[in-house]
Design a protein around this motif. Sequence first.
Motif, PDB file in Angstrom:
ATOM      1  N   PHE A 153       0.920  -1.301  -0.037  1.00  0.00           N
ATOM      2  CA  PHE A 153      -0.024  -0.038   0.124  1.00  0.00           C
ATOM      3  C   PHE A 153       0.933   1.144   0.033  1.00  0.00           C
ATOM      4  N   TYR A 154       1.909   1.378   0.902  1.00  0.00           N
ATOM      5  CA  TYR A 154       2.758   2.404   0.875  1.00  0.00           C
ATOM      6  C   TYR A 154       3.362   2.603  -0.481  1.00  0.00           C
ATOM      7  N   VAL A 155       4.040   1.499  -1.052  1.00  0.00           N
ATOM      8  CA  VAL A 155       4.849   1.733  -2.343  1.00  0.00           C
ATOM      9  C   VAL A 155       3.706   2.062  -3.490  1.00  0.00           C
ATOM     10  N   GLY A 156       2.452   1.490  -3.465  1.00  0.00           N
ATOM     11  CA  GLY A 156       1.473   2.109  -4.309  1.00  0.00           C
ATOM     12  C   GLY A 156       1.128   3.488  -4.128  1.00  0.00           C
ATOM     13  N   PHE A 157       0.618   3.857  -3.150  1.00  0.00           N
ATOM     14  CA  PHE A 157       0.456   5.326  -2.873  1.00  0.00           C
ATOM     15  C   PHE A 157       1.641   6.317  -3.414  1.00  0.00           C
ATOM     16  N   LYS A 158       2.919   5.943  -2.809  1.00  0.00           N
ATOM     17  CA  LYS A 158       4.153   6.893  -3.275  1.00  0.00           C
ATOM     18  C   LYS A 158       4.219   6.655  -5.043  1.00  0.00           C
ATOM     19  N   ASN A 159       3.740   5.859  -5.633  1.00  0.00           N
ATOM     20  CA  ASN A 159       3.967   5.524  -6.942  1.00  0.00           C
ATOM     21  C   ASN A 159       2.911   6.458  -7.629  1.00  0.00           C
ATOM     22  N   ASN A 160       1.530   6.539  -6.906  1.00  0.00           N
ATOM     23  CA  ASN A 160       0.659   7.504  -7.544  1.00  0.00           C
ATOM     24  C   ASN A 160       1.078   8.899  -7.236  1.00  0.00           C
ATOM     25  N   GLN A 161       1.682   9.323  -6.308  1.00  0.00           N
ATOM     26  CA  GLN A 161       1.987  10.548  -6.029  1.00  0.00           C
ATOM     27  C   GLN A 161       3.220  11.109  -7.082  1.00  0.00           C
ATOM     28  N   ALA A 162       4.032  10.160  -7.231  1.00  0.00           N
ATOM     29  CA  ALA A 162       5.077  10.467  -8.294  1.00  0.00           C
ATOM     30  C   ALA A 162       4.410  10.679  -9.781  1.00  0.00           C
ATOM     31  N   TYR A 163       3.463   9.835  -9.959  1.00  0.00           N
ATOM     32  CA  TYR A 163       2.875  10.003 -11.398  1.00  0.00           C
ATOM     33  C   TYR A 163       1.968  11.177 -11.184  1.00  0.00           C
ATOM     34  N   GLY A 164       1.473  11.562 -10.319  1.00  0.00           N
ATOM     35  CA  GLY A 164       0.805  13.073 -10.437  1.00  0.00           C
ATOM     36  C   GLY A 164       1.698  14.176 -10.493  1.00  0.00           C
ATOM     37  N   ARG A 165       2.836  14.067  -9.818  1.00  0.00           N
ATOM     38  CA  ARG A 165       3.997  14.976 -10.057  1.00  0.00           C
ATOM     39  C   ARG A 165       4.579  15.197 -11.291  1.00  0.00           C
ATOM     40  N   ASN A 166       4.754  14.024 -12.039  1.00  0.00           N
ATOM     41  CA  ASN A 166       5.236  13.974 -13.232  1.00  0.00           C
ATOM     42  C   ASN A 166       4.309  14.471 -14.010  1.00  0.00           C
ATOM     43  N   TRP A 167       3.040  14.146 -14.124  1.00  0.00           N
ATOM     44  CA  TRP A 167       2.058  14.601 -14.972  1.00  0.00           C
ATOM     45  C   TRP A 167       2.035  16.173 -14.846  1.00  0.00           C
ATOM     46  N   GLU A 168       1.782  16.503 -13.644  1.00  0.00           N
ATOM     47  CA  GLU A 168       1.956  18.302 -13.603  1.00  0.00           C
ATOM     48  C   GLU A 168       3.118  18.799 -14.381  1.00  0.00           C
ATOM     49  N   ALA A 169       4.190  18.323 -13.831  1.00  0.00           N
ATOM     50  CA  ALA A 169       5.545  18.740 -14.678  1.00  0.00           C
ATOM     51  C   ALA A 169       5.373  18.741 -16.288  1.00  0.00           C
ATOM     52  N   ARG A 170       4.728  17.806 -17.109  1.00  0.00           N
ATOM     53  CA  ARG A 170       4.557  17.607 -18.226  1.00  0.00           C
ATOM     54  C   ARG A 170       3.486  18.816 -18.729  1.00  0.00           C
ATOM     55  N   ILE A 171       2.676  19.217 -17.929  1.00  0.00           N
ATOM     56  CA  ILE A 171       1.537  20.087 -18.196  1.00  0.00           C
ATOM     57  C   ILE A 171       2.305  21.465 -18.376  1.00  0.00           C
ATOM     58  N   ILE A 172       3.172  21.726 -17.154  1.00  0.00           N
ATOM     59  CA  ILE A 172       3.802  23.089 -17.012  1.00  0.00           C
ATOM     60  C   ILE A 172       4.896  23.354 -18.269  1.00  0.00           C
ATOM     61  N   TRP A 173       5.580  22.179 -18.534  1.00  0.00           N
ATOM     62  CA  TRP A 173       6.424  22.205 -19.530  1.00  0.00           C
ATOM     63  C   TRP A 173       6.034  22.137 -21.036  1.00  0.00           C
ATOM     64  N   GLY A 174       4.639  21.759 -21.045  1.00  0.00           N
ATOM     65  CA  GLY A 174       3.972  21.800 -22.333  1.00  0.00           C
ATOM     66  C   GLY A 174       3.617  23.235 -22.708  1.00  0.00           C
TER      67      GLY A 174
END
Length: 57
Positions: free
Chosen positions: A10-31
Amino acid sequence: MSLIGTATAFYVGFKNNQAYGRNWEARIIWGQLPIPVGRLELPLACWAKIVCPKKYN
């Protein structure tokens, strides 16, 4: 032992979800970055006397 494994999953799953959210936000800003940079390209080229259309003379 399985309780520790489940908690870790569960811990690793939530951390992975947070990392994906940050990555997606960065892609939007860089876009969105090329839009303001593109608006500066022609005035900077004119200032540097590389290319200057009649509009900027």
